[in-house]
Design a protein around this motif. Structure first.
Motif, PDB file in Angstrom:
ATOM      1  N   LEU A   1      25.146  42.373  31.321  1.00  0.00           N
ATOM      2  CA  LEU A   1      26.292  42.743  30.375  1.00  0.00           C
ATOM      3  C   LEU A   1      25.650  43.739  29.324  1.00  0.00           C
ATOM      4  CD1 LEU A   1      29.002  41.643  30.135  1.00  0.00           C
ATOM      5  CD2 LEU A   1      28.316  40.048  28.522  1.00  0.00           C
TER       6      LEU A   1
ATOM      7  N   VAL B   1      30.461  41.930  17.109  1.00  0.00           N
ATOM      8  CA  VAL B   1      29.728  41.915  18.489  1.00  0.00           C
ATOM      9  C   VAL B   1      29.773  41.025  19.214  1.00  0.00           C
ATOM     10  CG1 VAL B   1      27.299  42.245  19.232  1.00  0.00           C
ATOM     11  CG2 VAL B   1      28.185  43.364  16.985  1.00  0.00           C
ATOM     12  N   SER B   2      29.669  39.920  19.011  1.00  0.00           N
ATOM     13  CA  SER B   2      29.896  38.731  19.965  1.00  0.00           C
ATOM     14  C   SER B   2      31.197  38.502  20.663  1.00  0.00           C
ATOM     15  CB  SER B   2      29.247  37.261  19.436  1.00  0.00           C
ATOM     16  OG  SER B   2      30.111  37.017  18.217  1.00  0.00           O
TER      17      SER B   2
ATOM     18  N   ALA C   1      35.254  40.334  32.792  1.00  0.00           N
ATOM     19  CA  ALA C   1      34.602  40.431  34.046  1.00  0.00           C
ATOM     20  C   ALA C   1      34.781  39.241  35.034  1.00  0.00           C
ATOM     21  CB  ALA C   1      32.816  40.472  33.706  1.00  0.00           C
ATOM     22  N   LEU C   2      34.745  38.041  34.392  1.00  0.00           N
ATOM     23  CA  LEU C   2      35.104  36.840  35.065  1.00  0.00           C
ATOM     24  C   LEU C   2      36.501  36.675  35.591  1.00  0.00           C
ATOM     25  CD1 LEU C   2      32.757  34.411  33.232  1.00  0.00           C
ATOM     26  CD2 LEU C   2      32.377  35.488  35.208  1.00  0.00           C
TER      27      LEU C   2
ATOM     28  N   MET D   1      20.978  36.677  23.832  1.00  0.00           N
ATOM     29  CA  MET D   1      22.306  36.381  24.331  1.00  0.00           C
ATOM     30  C   MET D   1      22.450  37.040  25.549  1.00  0.00           C
ATOM     31  SD  MET D   1      24.433  36.288  21.018  1.00  0.00           S
ATOM     32  CE  MET D   1      25.978  36.938  21.733  1.00  0.00           C
TER      33      MET D   1
ATOM     34  N   ILE E   1      33.195  41.351  21.087  1.00  0.00           N
ATOM     35  CA  ILE E   1      33.234  42.195  22.136  1.00  0.00           C
ATOM     36  C   ILE E   1      32.639  41.693  23.306  1.00  0.00           C
ATOM     37  CG2 ILE E   1      32.508  44.527  22.648  1.00  0.00           C
ATOM     38  CD1 ILE E   1      32.745  45.140  19.658  1.00  0.00           C
ATOM     39  N   ALA E   2      31.453  41.063  23.044  1.00  0.00           N
ATOM     40  CA  ALA E   2      30.552  40.489  24.491  1.00  0.00           C
ATOM     41  C   ALA E   2      31.237  39.688  24.999  1.00  0.00           C
ATOM     42  CB  ALA E   2      29.396  39.893  23.867  1.00  0.00           C
TER      43      ALA E   2
ATOM     44  N   ALA F   1      34.449  41.324  27.220  1.00  0.00           N
ATOM     45  CA  ALA F   1      33.920  41.852  28.208  1.00  0.00           C
ATOM     46  C   ALA F   1      33.639  40.725  29.437  1.00  0.00           C
ATOM     47  CB  ALA F   1      32.665  42.802  28.043  1.00  0.00           C
ATOM     48  N   LEU F   2      32.929  39.824  28.751  1.00  0.00           N
ATOM     49  CA  LEU F   2      32.685  38.537  30.124  1.00  0.00           C
ATOM     50  C   LEU F   2      33.802  37.963  30.520  1.00  0.00           C
ATOM     51  CD1 LEU F   2      29.928  37.378  30.717  1.00  0.00           C
ATOM     52  CD2 LEU F   2      30.619  35.466  29.126  1.00  0.00           C
TER      53      LEU F   2
ATOM     54  N   VAL G   1      25.938  38.498  35.523  1.00  0.00           N
ATOM     55  CA  VAL G   1      26.507  39.675  34.887  1.00  0.00           C
ATOM     56  C   VAL G   1      25.566  40.732  34.108  1.00  0.00           C
ATOM     57  CG1 VAL G   1      28.517  41.052  34.096  1.00  0.00           C
ATOM     58  CG2 VAL G   1      28.796  38.784  35.213  1.00  0.00           C
TER      59      VAL G   1
ATOM     60  N   GLY H   1      36.703  45.885  34.954  1.00  0.00           N
ATOM     61  CA  GLY H   1      35.984  44.680  34.665  1.00  0.00           C
ATOM     62  C   GLY H   1      34.359  44.696  34.999  1.00  0.00           C
ATOM     63  N   ARG H   2      33.840  43.433  35.930  1.00  0.00           N
ATOM     64  CA  ARG H   2      32.780  43.499  36.378  1.00  0.00           C
ATOM     65  C   ARG H   2      32.188  44.375  37.258  1.00  0.00           C
ATOM     66  NH1 ARG H   2      31.839  37.945  39.745  1.00  0.00           N
ATOM     67  NH2 ARG H   2      29.530  38.472  38.977  1.00  0.00           N
ATOM     68  N   LEU H   3      33.308  45.151  37.943  1.00  0.00           N
ATOM     69  CA  LEU H   3      32.922  46.366  38.916  1.00  0.00           C
ATOM     70  C   LEU H   3      32.418  47.453  38.408  1.00  0.00           C
ATOM     71  CD1 LEU H   3      35.722  45.616  41.396  1.00  0.00           C
ATOM     72  CD2 LEU H   3      33.612  44.896  41.739  1.00  0.00           C
ATOM     73  N   ALA H   4      32.723  47.862  37.164  1.00  0.00           N
ATOM     74  CA  ALA H   4      32.551  49.022  36.126  1.00  0.00           C
ATOM     75  C   ALA H   4      31.225  49.496  36.576  1.00  0.00           C
ATOM     76  CB  ALA H   4      32.902  48.766  34.827  1.00  0.00           C
TER      77      ALA H   4
ATOM     78  N   PRO I   1      35.707  52.380  33.846  1.00  0.00           N
ATOM     79  CA  PRO I   1      35.330  51.099  32.942  1.00  0.00           C
ATOM     80  C   PRO I   1      36.673  50.156  32.862  1.00  0.00           C
ATOM     81  CG  PRO I   1      36.266  53.318  31.617  1.00  0.00           C
ATOM     82  CD  PRO I   1      36.029  53.456  33.059  1.00  0.00           C
TER      83      PRO I   1
ATOM     84  N   SER J   1      34.751  57.824  28.648  1.00  0.00           N
ATOM     85  CA  SER J   1      35.607  56.428  28.625  1.00  0.00           C
ATOM     86  C   SER J   1      35.683  55.918  27.250  1.00  0.00           C
ATOM     87  CB  SER J   1      35.238  55.554  29.715  1.00  0.00           C
ATOM     88  OG  SER J   1      33.862  55.245  29.519  1.00  0.00           O
TER      89      SER J   1
ATOM     90  N   TYR K   1      26.348  47.558  29.290  1.00  0.00           N
ATOM     91  CA  TYR K   1      27.587  48.012  28.705  1.00  0.00           C
ATOM     92  C   TYR K   1      27.561  48.606  27.239  1.00  0.00           C
ATOM     93  CZ  TYR K   1      29.457  46.861  33.143  1.00  0.00           C
ATOM     94  OH  TYR K   1      29.894  46.791  34.711  1.00  0.00           O
ATOM     95  N   PHE K   2      26.618  47.921  26.434  1.00  0.00           N
ATOM     96  CA  PHE K   2      26.614  48.370  25.045  1.00  0.00           C
ATOM     97  C   PHE K   2      25.207  49.055  24.685  1.00  0.00           C
ATOM     98  CE2 PHE K   2      29.030  44.306  25.910  1.00  0.00           C
ATOM     99  CZ  PHE K   2      30.214  44.626  25.569  1.00  0.00           C
TER     100      PHE K   2
ATOM    101  N   LEU L   1      20.538  38.989  20.051  1.00  0.00           N
ATOM    102  CA  LEU L   1      21.596  39.668  20.826  1.00  0.00           C
ATOM    103  C   LEU L   1      21.017  39.915  22.184  1.00  0.00           C
ATOM    104  CD1 LEU L   1      24.408  40.801  20.470  1.00  0.00           C
ATOM    105  CD2 LEU L   1      23.220  42.906  20.479  1.00  0.00           C
TER     106      LEU L   1
END
Lengths: 381, 216
Positions: free
Chosen positions: A209, B33-34, B44-45, A197, B36-37, B40-41, A207, B100-103, B97, A248, A212-213, A194
């Motif tokens: 990322l 998990v992936s 964001a994009l 990644m 969710i990732a 989010a990606l 980003v 997106g990527r501005l969060a 939240p 949130s 956030y997690f 993880l």
């Protein structure tokens, strides 16, 4: 002195590591709430609204919190100017002092010492593909502590770990109700995957990322938002406290981690998934403080295995990079065979413990001479 | 006795089955998990960032003083809230939240609460996303633009001068002409937004700060 010692042993019969740890954890949680309050106080002080606000919100919790903060800061402050018998805060001195306390677990400044999570630094540097020297200022202390003491952030500071240790009590309740929860084991490499990644995503897409997690970061943001909404409501004249104000979906993530903890596996997030924990593991590879076992005292009772949050086995002498030096095994070791030692590497396994209590062997009755009857003798011959 | 009612003996769970369940749980967890990732990606994009050299009527996002260019800023910022803590005027707000990527990144809504250029946030930033700035004149948050149709001094409905009065770089960034008509000189304007906050025109401000990154 002896009376003091007696009182201390009555309070804390075990070695004092756990008290120290709980103290640090409580301080971390308190700071999480205190720092945004201080920022808000500083805000009212700077805009010269503090006295008015404290008077207006006298009956509200916001006003009481601000008043308590004010009193505490005045008690610790140095000079106060006195106008006609009315002590006034030295505004500039106070603001200068307050400016040295800000942030959350993700990145914090306490008494002017800036500390940033290594994961934050790694993400920021890899996402922007630049190394700015400001990053290293914050990295210095966490990195130094991790290199010397190992993964202590996880067990001594991280608010998620504190919460999960509380959640563990629910597991105990379930066991008591004879509904033993699952305790599945997974591959520990998951968290390193993880982490990899996340860093890769930061490099590719610019980003950050993982932030956030990552529960400590989530805690910081959510509590900041919560405290700010708490004061905003008072400013807007809204009655009462909004218990979920400012929170949130990230809080839902933390809740999900807790649910997994209760129903799936003990410390599932920390052991198998946490990217920050993975980074601390790697940094703590050559830590100097390690848990050592005295074979002569160890009785192989396996209490340390039961108690270890990370699911390690100190009886095998090799704790590797996963050990977070929480000292639980040291506390609960009945024969006091475990202790912290300075060492760069784990030793070879020392074999089974030799501290078994010496039970006096049960007296073996002497074999009596059996009288052989005459008839038998005659048959034998 | 009826044979059908007899309970059928179940075979005990085999180690293979247990291992399979474990493996399945593991794969499921990893996939979740992936997933969710990835979500989010994607989120964001899919949020567009206004490219450079693009002229727009959208004033763009006003970042705190010292902020890097938008892409670099989004990469460097770790969303730690220290700039918001440092902001004495509470001008700095944090995106929620759902952005997106501005969060989690800081921004300023000038017409509600403008920056007073104390520059404390640039000293608070632990990553250099807000580069440390000492001089007010070095700040480049954006540029104020006057809408002459709305400005009361320009459209002949009065003589105001509020923006000139409040400008921290007055007579450099904002100069006054006949009937207090404001004129902005972009080479001096730092984009603090105090003029936008002070503008007396209701509903839509006659002077607005366009964030530098959006159009220059």
């Amino acid at each position: 002195m002896s009376a003091l010692r007696k009182a201390w042993t009555a309070l804390c019969p075990k070695p004092g590591w756990q008290w120290a740890r709980r103290g640090v954890q409580a301080a971390a949680i308190a700071l999480l709430f205190l720092l945004p309050v201080l920022a808000r106080y500083n805000n009212y002080l700077a805009s010269r609204e503090l006295d008015g606000v404290m008077e207006r919100w006298q009956d509200r919790s916001q006003g009481q919190i601000l008043a308590a903060t004010d009193q505490a800061l005045r008690a610790t402050g140095s000079e106060e100017q006195v106008f006609e018998g009315n002590p006034r805060r030295n505004r500039e001195e106070l603001q200068e002092r307050l400016a040295r306390y800000r942030g959350s677990v993700w990145s914090v400044e306490i008494a002017g010492v800036s500390m940033t999570d290594p994961l934050a630094v790694a993400e920021s540097a890899s996402a922007s593909k630049q190394l700015r020297w400001v990053l290293f200022v914050g990295l210095l202390l966490p990195l130094g502590i991790t290199l010397i003491l190992g993964r202590v952030f996880c067990s001594w500071v991280c608010p998620m770990n504190t919460l999960l240790e509380l959640t563990d009590k629910l597991r105990g309740v379930l066991k008591f109700l004879e509904l033993p929860p699952h305790n599945l084991r997974f591959w520990r490499g998951n968290k390193f995957l993880l982490l990899g990644m996340g860093i890769l995503a930061a490099l590719l897409f610019s980003v950050p990322l993982l932030g956030y997690f990552y529960p400590p970061a989530i805690f910081g943001r959510e509590i900041h938002n919560w405290v700010n909404v708490f004061f905003d409501r008072a400013e807007a004249g809204a009655p009462g406290i909004s218990w979920l104000g400012g929170l949130s979906i990230a809080s839902g993530f933390v809740l999900g981690v807790m649910v997994l903890e209760v129903f799936v596996s003990e410390r599932l997030w920390c052991r198998y998934l946490c990217p920050g924990g993975a980074l601390y593991c790697l940094l703590g590879k050559f830590r100097t403080v390690r848990v050592r076992r005295d074979v002569a005292k160890c009785t192989d009772c396996a209490d340390c295995i039961t108690v270890c949050g990370m699911g390690l086995n100190p009886m095998r002498d090799v704790t590797g990079i996963e050990c977070d030096n929480c000292a639980l095994c040291i506390t609960y070791c009945e024969p006091r065979a475990l202790s912290f030692r300075f060492d760069l590497f784990d030793p070879r396994p020392q074999g089974p413990g030799q501290g078994l209590p010496k039970v006096p062997a049960a007296p073996v009755p002497e074999p009596k001479a059996v009288e052989v009857p005459e008839r038998a003798k005659a048959v034998a011959s | 006795m009826d044979d059908k009612k007899l309970p059928v003996p179940q075979p005990p769970p085999s180690p293979e089955r247990r291992r399979f369940l474990k493996r399945a749980a593991q794969v499921g967890l990893a996939a979740g998990v992936s997933g969710i990732a990835m979500a989010a990606l994607w989120n964001a994009l899919s949020h567009p960032v206004i490219p450079r050299g693009y002229v727009t009527t959208d004033p763009g996002i006003l970042r705190p003083p010292g902020a890097l260019a938008e892409d670099e800023f989004l990469a460097a910022c770790i969303r730690c809230d220290r700039c918001r803590d440092a902001c004495d005027t509470k001008a700095i707000r944090i995106f929620g939240p759902d952005e997106g990527r501005l969060a989690g990144t800081p921004h300023i809504v000038a017409q509600e609460h403008a920056c007073n250029l104390c520059l404390l946030c640039t000293q608070a930033c632990p990553t250099g996303a807000l580069a440390e700035t000492r001089e007010v004149t070095q700040v480049r948050m954006g540029t104020a633009v006057v809408d002459r149709r709305l400005c009361v001094s320009w459209n002949g409905s009065g003589a105001c001068g509020a923006c000139h009065t409040i400008c921290p770089l007055k007579n450099k960034a904002i100069r006054q002409g006949l009937y207090n008509r404001p004129e902005v000189f972009a080479e001096h304007c730092v984009g603090c937004g105090l003029c936008e906050e002070a503008c007396i025109v209701k509903d839509r401000k006659a002077i607005r700060v366009f964030s530098e990154r959006a159009w220059s």
